[in-house]
Design a protein around this motif. Sequence first.
Motif, short mmCIF file in Angstrom:
data_model
loop_
_atom_site.label_atom_id
_atom_site.label_comp_id
_atom_site.label_asym_id
_atom_site.label_seq_id
_atom_site.Cartn_x
_atom_site.Cartn_y
_atom_site.Cartn_z
N LEU A 1 0.84 -1.18 0.00
CA LEU A 1 0.00 0.00 0.00
C LEU A 1 0.88 1.24 0.00
O LEU A 1 1.90 1.27 0.69
CB LEU A 1 -0.89 0.04 1.25
N ILE A 2 0.49 2.25 -0.75
CA ILE A 2 1.17 3.53 -0.73
C ILE A 2 0.26 4.52 -0.02
O ILE A 2 -0.92 4.64 -0.37
CB ILE A 2 1.50 4.03 -2.15
N CYS A 3 0.80 5.20 0.97
CA CYS A 3 0.00 6.14 1.74
C CYS A 3 0.43 7.58 1.47
O CYS A 3 1.54 7.82 1.02
CB CYS A 3 0.10 5.82 3.23
N SER A 4 -0.45 8.51 1.76
CA SER A 4 -0.13 9.92 1.55
C SER A 4 0.46 10.57 2.79
O SER A 4 1.18 11.55 2.69
CB SER A 4 -1.37 10.69 1.09
N ASP A 5 0.14 10.03 3.97
CA ASP A 5 0.65 10.57 5.24
C ASP A 5 1.20 9.39 6.03
O ASP A 5 0.44 8.65 6.67
CB ASP A 5 -0.45 11.29 6.01
N TYR A 6 2.51 9.21 5.98
CA TYR A 6 3.13 8.01 6.55
C TYR A 6 2.82 7.84 8.04
O TYR A 6 2.43 6.76 8.47
CB TYR A 6 4.64 8.04 6.32
N GLN A 7 3.00 8.88 8.83
CA GLN A 7 2.79 8.76 10.28
C GLN A 7 1.34 8.42 10.61
O GLN A 7 1.07 7.60 11.48
CB GLN A 7 3.25 10.03 11.00
N LYS A 8 0.41 9.04 9.91
CA LYS A 8 -1.01 8.77 10.13
C LYS A 8 -1.34 7.32 9.77
O LYS A 8 -2.03 6.62 10.52
CB LYS A 8 -1.85 9.74 9.30
N SER A 9 -0.84 6.85 8.63
CA SER A 9 -1.12 5.48 8.21
C SER A 9 -0.40 4.46 9.10
O SER A 9 -0.96 3.42 9.42
CB SER A 9 -0.74 5.27 6.75
N LYS A 10 0.82 4.77 9.50
CA LYS A 10 1.55 3.88 10.41
C LYS A 10 0.76 3.72 11.71
O LYS A 10 0.57 2.60 12.20
CB LYS A 10 2.94 4.45 10.70
N HIS A 11 0.25 4.82 12.25
CA HIS A 11 -0.56 4.77 13.47
C HIS A 11 -1.82 3.93 13.24
O HIS A 11 -2.18 3.09 14.06
CB HIS A 11 -0.93 6.19 13.91
N PHE A 12 -2.50 4.15 12.12
CA PHE A 12 -3.73 3.43 11.82
C PHE A 12 -3.50 1.93 11.77
O PHE A 12 -4.20 1.15 12.41
CB PHE A 12 -4.33 3.93 10.50
N TYR A 13 -2.50 1.50 10.99
CA TYR A 13 -2.29 0.07 10.78
C TYR A 13 -1.68 -0.62 12.00
O TYR A 13 -1.91 -1.81 12.21
CB TYR A 13 -1.45 -0.18 9.52
N THR A 14 -0.92 0.10 12.82
CA THR A 14 -0.31 -0.53 13.99
C THR A 14 -1.13 -0.32 15.26
O THR A 14 -1.50 -1.28 15.92
CB THR A 14 1.13 -0.03 14.22
N SER A 15 -1.44 0.92 15.59
CA SER A 15 -2.13 1.20 16.85
C SER A 15 -3.62 0.93 16.81
O SER A 15 -4.21 0.53 17.80
CB SER A 15 -1.90 2.66 17.26
N ILE A 16 -4.25 1.13 15.66
CA ILE A 16 -5.70 0.92 15.57
C ILE A 16 -6.03 -0.50 15.10
O ILE A 16 -6.81 -1.20 15.74
CB ILE A 16 -6.35 1.98 14.67
N LEU A 17 -5.41 -0.95 13.99
CA LEU A 17 -5.69 -2.31 13.52
C LEU A 17 -4.87 -3.36 14.27
O LEU A 17 -5.23 -4.53 14.25
CB LEU A 17 -5.43 -2.43 12.02
N GLY A 18 -3.76 -2.96 14.88
CA GLY A 18 -2.98 -3.89 15.69
C GLY A 18 -1.99 -4.75 14.93
O GLY A 18 -1.52 -5.76 15.46
N LEU A 19 -1.64 -4.38 13.70
CA LEU A 19 -0.61 -5.13 12.99
C LEU A 19 0.74 -4.86 13.65
O LEU A 19 0.96 -3.78 14.20
CB LEU A 19 -0.57 -4.75 11.51
N GLU A 20 1.62 -5.83 13.61
CA GLU A 20 2.93 -5.71 14.25
C GLU A 20 3.99 -5.33 13.23
O GLU A 20 3.96 -5.78 12.09
CB GLU A 20 3.32 -7.04 14.89
N ILE A 21 4.92 -4.50 13.69
CA ILE A 21 6.02 -4.06 12.82
C ILE A 21 7.09 -5.15 12.76
O ILE A 21 7.57 -5.61 13.79
CB ILE A 21 6.64 -2.75 13.34
N ILE A 22 7.43 -5.54 11.54
CA ILE A 22 8.54 -6.46 11.32
C ILE A 22 9.82 -5.64 11.20
O ILE A 22 10.81 -5.90 11.85
CB ILE A 22 8.34 -7.31 10.05
N GLN A 23 9.77 -4.64 10.33
CA GLN A 23 10.90 -3.73 10.17
C GLN A 23 10.44 -2.45 9.51
O GLN A 23 9.44 -2.42 8.80
CB GLN A 23 12.04 -4.35 9.37
N GLU A 24 11.20 -1.39 9.75
CA GLU A 24 10.90 -0.08 9.19
C GLU A 24 12.19 0.47 8.60
O GLU A 24 13.23 0.44 9.26
CB GLU A 24 10.37 0.84 10.27
N ARG A 25 12.10 0.96 7.38
CA ARG A 25 13.29 1.52 6.72
C ARG A 25 12.93 2.86 6.10
O ARG A 25 11.84 3.03 5.57
CB ARG A 25 13.77 0.61 5.59
#
Length: 129
Positions: free
Chosen positions: A12-36
């Motif tokens: 997925l390509i997002c327009s606001d990285y921090q907002k989407s990162k928060h949504f997918y991790t903090s709201i949906l609960g997906l876990e981070i494998i790695q971030e680059r």
Amino acid sequence: MLQLRKIHHIALICSDYQKSKHFYTSILGLEIIQERYRAERQSFKLDLTLNGIYTIELFSFPDPPKRVSRPEASGLRHLAFEVTNLEKTREYFCTLSIIAEEIRTDEYTQKRFFFIEDPDGLPIEFYES
């Protein structure tokens, strides 16, 4: 004959990285494998997992073009997650002031489902197991 084993990841390509990162991790609960951060592309790449099985790659790029999502445009239609309790899942989003459509029933499977949207308007479906 081609022997596919499983879906490896969804990008997925997002327009606001921090907002989407928060949504997918903090709201949906997906876990981070790695971030680059890829400086040469001015792009973040965030690898996410759900229960160690499915992976979503979340990308950011400077000024990505908008993609038509509705009504029924060609391309990715929606992302769907299976849940155990549809009512509690919908209630969760409502408590976060995330607009959740009413629960509907699939006319063919008789399973119930509803939709929300991610920060970029991508429809996300929650389907009862």
